[in-house]
Design an enzyme around this catalytic site. Structure first.
Site, PDB file in Angstrom:
ATOM      1  N   TYR A 115       0.839  -1.198  -0.090  1.00 27.70           N
ATOM      2  CA  TYR A 115       0.039   0.058   0.118  1.00 27.70           C
ATOM      3  C   TYR A 115       1.056   1.237  -0.015  1.00 27.70           C
ATOM      4  CZ  TYR A 115      -5.061  -0.859   0.360  1.00 27.70           C
ATOM      5  OH  TYR A 115      -6.258  -1.183   0.133  1.00 27.70           O
ATOM      6  N   GLU A 140      -0.339   4.755  -0.401  1.00 28.11           N
ATOM      7  CA  GLU A 140      -1.294   6.093  -0.694  1.00 28.11           C
ATOM      8  C   GLU A 140      -0.185   7.417  -0.483  1.00 28.11           C
ATOM      9  OE1 GLU A 140      -2.518   3.636   1.383  1.00 28.11           O
ATOM     10  OE2 GLU A 140      -4.569   3.452   1.260  1.00 28.11           O
ATOM     11  N   ARG A 173      -1.606  -1.920 -18.514  1.00 24.78           N
ATOM     12  CA  ARG A 173      -3.020  -1.489 -18.395  1.00 24.78           C
ATOM     13  C   ARG A 173      -3.042  -0.602 -17.437  1.00 24.78           C
ATOM     14  NH1 ARG A 173      -7.237  -2.666 -21.377  1.00 24.78           N
ATOM     15  NH2 ARG A 173      -5.835  -4.018 -22.554  1.00 24.78           N
TER      16      ARG A 173
END
Ligand code: DSN
Length: 422
Positions: free
Chosen positions: A54, A56, A237
């Site tokens: 993670y 953020e 992608r």
């Protein structure tokens, strides 16, 4: 065949789908102009342990610990993106092209503001303000169109009239089904005249810009470019937002992407973007980008010779939009199915002012980024175009279709999907 050893042992059901997709990609020809084959290196990065993390926030400004390597990989991706496109700032976190556009809107607009974008039926994209999208609940979208669908020329005079009347905050260039180059000077001049940001969605042509096969909109003064990373750019992608020079705009974009729109970035995808951008900075990427255009021209010539109408009258980029209903009496949906049968994948597409419905339109859209990655040159591309038209003409003849299918398989076998491009 990729090994997928662990999936094979643990999950035969999913393994079966991977095997099927691998065979489909190997034996058929991919002509959807927004698809491509990535390198093994890109896939390794995308399948890497960065998926565990993670992150953020942005490099050196994160909400969780343990970011020494995620910071580094995101900084590598940002530095390479800036170099590739001549940008001063890059946000590599958008999960997709749609997120890049939505993030850009929320960065530059207030609710109720207006955007002037290309009509979907004339080549624009859903995220450029089609009523089915939620962004139209927040912002007002007005349209420009082509003046003449047979030359592809945009109606810049009408565009200026609409801009003066509606006072957009963003003049948005870019497309997903348009085969000509835009007049960037005119877009920027119209944006400046009404005090709007000049923004372009380069999702389709990012690789052509990076490979210097077409003009770079930043050289004409566009403020922001949004993109995907998986089409002509041949990466994983994902999405990307580039700012030419304004730090104020770049800061707004960063805030809009996180925490405004998304949560934790997909760090494995950011790593794969870094790898793909590294590949696009290599000199051979320029050769690749130039060949995409030559190959599309070779297909265009065959369609011209067979009197098949192409929107825009042909192509100056990687894609062709052909009016198969108008020229051959075959609806786009039927053409897509027939060509799928012989191992050619492309998509049905509406054409400008189509009289048919979006799920059964008049056109087909196809292009050369993926087959060029496989090493196809003009000769093979002309052959593919002949085979396509042959299959459409013989659509009721099973034996002929099977013969064409075998020829497609042979062509595919002669041009295996490469593992790397160096
Ligand atoms: N689906 C993409 C394309 O094919 O153009 C755009 O989102």
């Amino acid at each position: 065949m990729d090994s997928y050893t662990h999936i094979q042992q643990q999950d035969p059901e999913v393994f079966g789908t991977l095997q099927g997709e691998e065979e489909r990609e190997r034996d058929g020809l991919e002509l959807i102009p927004s698809e491509n084959y990535v390198s093994r290196a890109v896939r390794e990065a995308q399948g890497s342990i960065f998926t565990n993390k993670y992150s953020e926030g942005y490099p050196h400004k994160r909400y969780y610990g343990g970011q020494m390597f995620t910071d580094s990989v995101e900084e590598i991706a940002i530095a390479r993106a800036k170099k590739l496109f001549g940008a001063s700032f890059a946000n590599v976190q958008p999960h997709a092209g749609a997120n890049a556009n939505i993030g850009m809107y929320f960065a530059l607009l207030q609710p109720g503001d207006t955007v002037l974008g290309m009509d979907l039926s004339h080549g624009g994209h859903l995220t450029h303000g089609h009523p089915v999208t939620y962004i139209t609940k927040f912002f007002n979208f007005v349209r420009y169109k082509m003046k003449d669908a047979d030359t592809g020329e945009i109606d810049y005079d009408e565009m200026l009239v609409v801009a003066k009347e509606h006072k957009p905050k963003i003049v948005l260039a870019g497309f997903s089904a348009y085969s000509r180059e835009l007049d960037y000077e005119k877009f920027v001049a119209i944006a400046r005249e009404v005090g709007a940001y000049a923004v372009i969605d380069i999702a389709h042509i990012a690789g052509l810009i990076a490979g210097k096969a077409v003009k770079n909109p930043f050289d004409y003064g566009f403020d922001v470019m949004t993109s995907t990373t998986h089409k002509t750019l041949r990466g994983p992608r994902g999405g990307l937002i580039l700012t030419r020079e304004s730090e104020e705009i770049a800061k707004k974009i960063d805030k809009a992407v996180f925490p405004g729109l998304q949560g934790g970035p997909l760090m494995h995808v950011v790593a794969a973007k870094a790898v793909a951008f590294g590949e696009a900075l290599e000199p051979q990427f320029k050769t690749y980008a130039a060949q995409i255009l030559k190959n599309a021209k070779a297909m265009e010539e065959v369609l011209h010779a067979h009197n098949v109408r192409m929107l825009g009258g042909g192509t100056s980029n990687h894609l062709i939009l052909a009016d198969v209903f108008g020229s051959l009496g075959i609806p786009g949906q039927e053409a897509e199915v027939v060509l799928d049968r012989v191992g050619i994948t492309l998509n049905k597409n509406t054409i400008a002012d189509d009289t048919r419905k979006p799920m059964d339109p008049s056109g087909i859209r196809f292009g050369t980024p993926a087959i060029t990655t496989r090493g196809f040159k003009e000769k093979e591309c002309a052959q593919v175009a002949e085979l396509m038209l042959g299959a459409l003409a013989s659509r009721a003849d099973d034996a002929k279709l099977e013969k064409i299918h075998q020829e497609i398989k042979t062509l595919a076998a002669q041009h295996p999907i490469p593992d790397s491009f160096n």
